[in-house]
Design an enzyme around this catalytic site. Structure first.
Site, PDB file in Angstrom:
ATOM      1  N   LYS A 112      17.179  19.398 -10.002  1.00 46.18           N
ATOM      2  CA  LYS A 112      16.953  18.490 -11.147  1.00 46.18           C
ATOM      3  C   LYS A 112      16.734  19.291 -12.426  1.00 46.18           C
ATOM      4  O   LYS A 112      17.097  18.849 -13.504  1.00 46.18           O
ATOM      5  CB  LYS A 112      15.753  17.579 -10.881  1.00 46.18           C
ATOM      6  CG  LYS A 112      15.948  16.659  -9.690  1.00 46.18           C
ATOM      7  CD  LYS A 112      16.324  15.252 -10.084  1.00 46.18           C
ATOM      8  CE  LYS A 112      17.021  14.574  -8.939  1.00 46.18           C
ATOM      9  NZ  LYS A 112      16.884  13.168  -8.819  1.00 46.18           N
ATOM     10  N   LYS A 194      25.409  15.392  -2.610  1.00 48.88           N
ATOM     11  CA  LYS A 194      24.963  14.140  -1.980  1.00 48.88           C
ATOM     12  C   LYS A 194      25.218  12.963  -2.910  1.00 48.88           C
ATOM     13  O   LYS A 194      25.241  13.136  -4.135  1.00 48.88           O
ATOM     14  CB  LYS A 194      23.502  14.221  -1.561  1.00 48.88           C
ATOM     15  CG  LYS A 194      22.503  14.023  -2.658  1.00 48.88           C
ATOM     16  CD  LYS A 194      21.132  13.665  -2.074  1.00 48.88           C
ATOM     17  CE  LYS A 194      20.201  13.322  -3.227  1.00 48.88           C
ATOM     18  NZ  LYS A 194      19.228  12.321  -2.968  1.00 48.88           N
ATOM     19  N   LYS A 197      22.032   8.383  -7.187  1.00 48.21           N
ATOM     20  CA  LYS A 197      22.022   7.351  -8.237  1.00 48.21           C
ATOM     21  C   LYS A 197      22.301   7.943  -9.607  1.00 48.21           C
ATOM     22  O   LYS A 197      22.967   7.345 -10.431  1.00 48.21           O
ATOM     23  CB  LYS A 197      20.640   6.685  -8.296  1.00 48.21           C
ATOM     24  CG  LYS A 197      20.355   5.710  -7.208  1.00 48.21           C
ATOM     25  CD  LYS A 197      18.994   5.091  -7.472  1.00 48.21           C
ATOM     26  CE  LYS A 197      18.020   5.346  -6.351  1.00 48.21           C
ATOM     27  NZ  LYS A 197      17.039   6.382  -6.587  1.00 48.21           N
TER      28      LYS A 197
HETATM   29  N1  AQP Z   1      22.957  10.498  -0.174  1.00 50.24           N
HETATM   30  C1  AQP Z   1      21.949  10.117   0.580  1.00 50.24           C
HETATM   31  N2  AQP Z   1      22.104  10.035   1.926  1.00 50.24           N
HETATM   32  C2  AQP Z   1      21.078   9.625   2.712  1.00 50.24           C
HETATM   33  N3  AQP Z   1      19.862   9.275   2.223  1.00 50.24           N
HETATM   34  C3  AQP Z   1      19.672   9.347   0.890  1.00 50.24           C
HETATM   35  N4  AQP Z   1      18.611   9.070   0.092  1.00 50.24           N
HETATM   36  C4  AQP Z   1      18.949   9.296  -1.193  1.00 50.24           C
HETATM   37  N5  AQP Z   1      20.216   9.720  -1.270  1.00 50.24           N
HETATM   38  C5  AQP Z   1      20.693   9.761   0.002  1.00 50.24           C
HETATM   39  C6  AQP Z   1      17.346   8.580   0.588  1.00 50.24           C
HETATM   40  O1  AQP Z   1      17.022   7.420  -0.164  1.00 50.24           O
HETATM   41  C7  AQP Z   1      15.605   7.365  -0.316  1.00 50.24           C
HETATM   42  C8  AQP Z   1      15.239   7.093  -1.732  1.00 50.24           C
HETATM   43  O2  AQP Z   1      15.621   8.103  -2.590  1.00 50.24           O
HETATM   44  P1  AQP Z   1      15.007   8.170  -4.071  1.00 50.24           P
HETATM   45  O3  AQP Z   1      15.576   7.135  -4.938  1.00 50.24           O
HETATM   46  O4  AQP Z   1      13.535   8.162  -4.028  1.00 50.24           O
HETATM   47  O5  AQP Z   1      15.393   9.573  -4.561  1.00 50.24           O
HETATM   48  P2  AQP Z   1      16.584  10.463  -4.244  1.00 50.24           P
HETATM   49  O6  AQP Z   1      16.491  10.995  -2.868  1.00 50.24           O
HETATM   50  O7  AQP Z   1      16.571  11.457  -5.338  1.00 50.24           O
HETATM   51  O8  AQP Z   1      17.813   9.442  -4.345  1.00 50.24           O
HETATM   52  P3  AQP Z   1      18.991   9.485  -5.356  1.00 50.24           P
HETATM   53  O9  AQP Z   1      19.920   8.388  -5.058  1.00 50.24           O
HETATM   54  O10 AQP Z   1      19.581  10.848  -5.386  1.00 50.24           O
HETATM   55  O11 AQP Z   1      18.271   9.145  -6.721  1.00 50.24           O
HETATM   56  P4  AQP Z   1      18.162   9.942  -8.076  1.00 50.24           P
HETATM   57  O12 AQP Z   1      19.574  10.261  -8.461  1.00 50.24           O
HETATM   58  O13 AQP Z   1      17.480   9.000  -8.999  1.00 50.24           O
HETATM   59  O14 AQP Z   1      17.340  11.163  -7.819  1.00 50.24           O
HETATM   60  C9  AQP Z   1      15.025   8.662   0.232  1.00 50.24           C
HETATM   61  O15 AQP Z   1      14.533   8.400   1.530  1.00 50.24           O
HETATM   62  C10 AQP Z   1      16.210   9.567   0.285  1.00 50.24           C
HETATM   63  O16 AQP Z   1      16.077  10.543   1.289  1.00 50.24           O
END
Ligand code: AQP
Length: 325
Positions: A112, A194, A197
């Site tokens: 990040k 991965k 969002k």
């Molecule tokens: N690509 C993924 N595959 C499987 N699990 C995933 N998770 C996120 N991306 C994947 C799981 O979703 C939950 C919530 O995630 P989060 O929103 O708290 O943060 P994150 O992991 O950082 O998810 P994003 O989509 O990548 O969000 P941003 O871009 O905002 O940081 C967690 O259980 C995570 O493991």
């Protein structure tokens, strides 16, 4: 007594099938077996400079997604993190025993910090301690997450162990629960990253229409060759097989057999149909719930009351151990 689970998602944007398969889908099953607490982690979202925009809308949308995907407020507690101020209070207490070196090692921080080069904030660095507070505040036994969050759960466990050693037995040592098949869904446009969002290109969103799902899957990048076969050296087909498997409940082997004499075009066409069908009940329910924002808000208010009752008891205990009471 049932074991307790805690997990959450940041209201940072539209929810994609990675969030669904890696987290929410599993929670829906787990709420039947565990004492379950699910959170919308808005304080975590503040570490993303874009997130403050339309925060209340995103929170309501995520709550509606939780409910439409099958979380049942009669079986679990659903609430918004900032509605329970004990999360930030415990974060401070845990900060005082967390070595900086441990936080510097965190992969998510490193990634990040690259992504938000212009605005690396203290919150981004301290994110894992807030996450440890989220988990420990409820004496959580098990934390169902995707693979990307495993390191943070391990850190929470280390902090709990350190606190218990220094101040006396206080916190449960939490364990991550990771579902192998859907632990890390990769971007459709770049399978080395991965699905995330904050990088919406390559995401398949839970609210995407059937036409958009077909388009996105049709144009998903593929590897060289034409065989539908799992190969760790071919991340694109491995990712599409993982998505197929998670939505169809067929194993990779069974899918390979099914497409033995077929090519990518047939495979992708069927995959799109399976995803569309898999998301249909969710999408219908969400359309109906979108019309009832007050109903959803009431569930969050009640959830926060229940969560706070547990949080207050545990923060009191932690403060007492630290000599603050
Ligand atoms: N690509 C993924 N595959 C499987 N699990 C995933 N998770 C996120 N991306 C994947 C799981 O979703 C939950 C919530 O995630 P989060 O929103 O708290 O943060 P994150 O992991 O950082 O998810 P994003 O989509 O990548 O969000 P941003 O871009 O905002 O940081 C967690 O259980 C995570 O493991």
């Amino acid at each position: 007594m049932k074991k307790r689970i805690f997990s959450g998602i940041q209201p940072t944007g539209s929810i994609h099938i990675g969030n669904y398969l890696g987290a929410i889908k599993n929670w829906v099953q787990l709420q039947n077996e565990y004492d379950s607490i699910f959170c919308i982690v808005d304080l975590h979202a503040l570490t993303n400079p874009q997130a403050v925009l339309k925060m209340q809308e995103k929170i309501l949308d995520l709550a509606t997604i939780y409910l439409s995907a099958g979380l049942n407020p009669k079986k679990c507690i659903l609430f918004v993190q900032s509605q329970v101020p004990e999360h930030t209070e415990l974060t401070w207490l845990l900060n005082t025993i967390t070595p900086i070196g441990e936080l510097e090692r965190m992969t998510q921080f490193k990634e990040k910090a690259q992504q938000f080069k212009q605005s690396i904030n203290m919150g981004l660095f301290d994110y894992p301690v807030l996450m440890a507070a989220d988990i420990l505040l409820y004496q959580t036994d098990v934390v169902p997450v995707g693979q990307d969050q495993k390191q943070h759960v391990e850190l929470a466990r280390m902090i709990a162990r350190k606190f218990n050693h220094q101040f006396g037995e206080t916190f449960n040592l939490p364990e991550a629960l990771i579902y192998k098949n859907s632990a890390k869904i990769m971007s459709l446009s770049d399978p080395s990253k991965k699905m995330s969002k904050s990088m919406s290109q390559g995401c398949l969103f839970m609210t995407d229409s059937p036409d958009i799902i077909k388009d996105k899957i049709r144009s998903a990048v593929t590897d060289s060759g034409s065989e539908i076969k799992y190969d760790p050296k071919k991340p694109a087909i491995a990712n599409l097989l993982a998505i197929y498997s998670a939505f169809s409940e067929l194993s990779s082997n069974q899918i390979e057999q099914k497409y033995k004499n077929k090519g990518y075009a047939d495979f992708k066409k069927d995959l799109a149909e399976i995803v569309i069908k898999g998301l249909e009940p969710f999408q219908e329910k969400k359309k109906a719930l979108d019309k009832k924002p007050d109903f959803v808000k009431k569930i969050l208010v009640n959830g926060a009351k229940k969560a706070r009752k547990i949080a207050r008891k545990n923060i009191f205990e932690a403060k007492k151990k630290m000599g603050l009471v």
